[in-house]
Design an enzyme around this catalytic site. Structure first.
Site, PDB file in Angstrom:
ATOM      1  CG  LEU A  79      24.617   8.495 100.355  1.00  0.00           C
ATOM      2  CD1 LEU A  79      23.997   8.972 101.655  1.00  0.00           C
ATOM      3  CD2 LEU A  79      24.448   6.993 100.184  1.00  0.00           C
ATOM      4  CB  CYS A  80      25.090  11.680  93.854  1.00  0.00           C
ATOM      5  SG  CYS A  80      25.352  13.236  94.669  1.00  0.00           S
ATOM      6  CG  HIS A  81      19.601   9.040  92.948  1.00  0.00           C
ATOM      7  ND1 HIS A  81      19.468   9.842  94.050  1.00  0.00           N
ATOM      8  CD2 HIS A  81      18.911   7.915  93.217  1.00  0.00           C
ATOM      9  CE1 HIS A  81      18.724   9.223  94.953  1.00  0.00           C
ATOM     10  NE2 HIS A  81      18.372   8.051  94.478  1.00  0.00           N
ATOM     11  CG  MET A 117      24.795  16.919  95.217  1.00  0.00           C
ATOM     12  SD  MET A 117      25.450  18.169  96.353  1.00  0.00           S
ATOM     13  CE  MET A 117      27.146  17.695  96.462  1.00  0.00           C
ATOM     14  CD  GLU A 118      24.247  15.526  89.543  1.00  0.00           C
ATOM     15  OE1 GLU A 118      24.086  14.308  89.706  1.00  0.00           O
ATOM     16  OE2 GLU A 118      23.650  16.378  90.243  1.00  0.00           O
ATOM     17  CG  ASP A 132      46.871  19.864  87.230  1.00  0.00           C
ATOM     18  OD1 ASP A 132      47.886  19.637  87.923  1.00  0.00           O
ATOM     19  OD2 ASP A 132      46.643  19.302  86.148  1.00  0.00           O
TER      20      ASP A 132
END
Length: 163
Positions: A79-81, A117-118, A132
């Site tokens: 739901l992120c733009h 969120m970014e 990793d």
């Protein structure tokens, strides 16, 4: 602590998930900073610091991965733009006391919605990439304490975690 909203904006009237319509909002400058850390054995930390790792430059690769991740957040979180990101900065700071690295991401935009969120995604993927790149040295590494440090701009105002 902030009061909780009366209505969750990502739910429609039937309680179904929806993407919020931000089109009525005016674009403003927004910035978010997130942080986290990765803890490892002293031997793995020493090898990374010495540049003696089997996969190459661990820190440079992790930094680039964090930048790439911030740009792909809308592809990863439903739901992120998708946002025009104007600046993404990733810092991986050696912390011998852990031992490991403190990771910080700062993301800036001029848009209708924020970039929390970014920034959080950038920290997460930088940490996962570091894992990793160094897992041949230490499979017991711990990714810890990923959180929003601060955000500025937008209707809800500024936020600073105080941590």
């Amino acid at each position: 602590m902030q009061d909780l909203p009366q209505k969750l904006t990502h739910l429609d009237s039937q309680g179904q998930a929806q993407m919020v319509d931000v089109s009525p909002k005016t674009p403003t400058r927004r910035q978010a900073v997130a942080a986290g850390r990765i803890r490892m054995t002293p031997a793995a930390f020493a090898a990374i610091e010495a540049g003696n790792t089997p996969k190459g430059d661990v820190l440079a690769t992790s930094r680039i991965a964090g930048i790439m991740a911030a740009k792909q957040t809308a592809q990863l979180i439903p739901l992120c733009h998708p946002l025009p990101l104007h600046k993404i900065e990733i810092q991986l700071n050696a912390n011998p006391q852990l031992p490991g690295y403190d990771i910080q991401a700062s993301v800036t935009t001029k848009a209708e919605t924020g970039v929390e969120m970014e920034a959080l995604t950038a920290v997460s993927i930088a940490a996962l990439t570091l894992y990793d790149m160094a897992k041949a040295l230490d499979k017991s590494m711990h990714i810890e304490a990923i959180y929003l440090v601060s955000k500025t701009g937008g209707k809800s105002g500024d936020y600073h975690s105080g941590l």
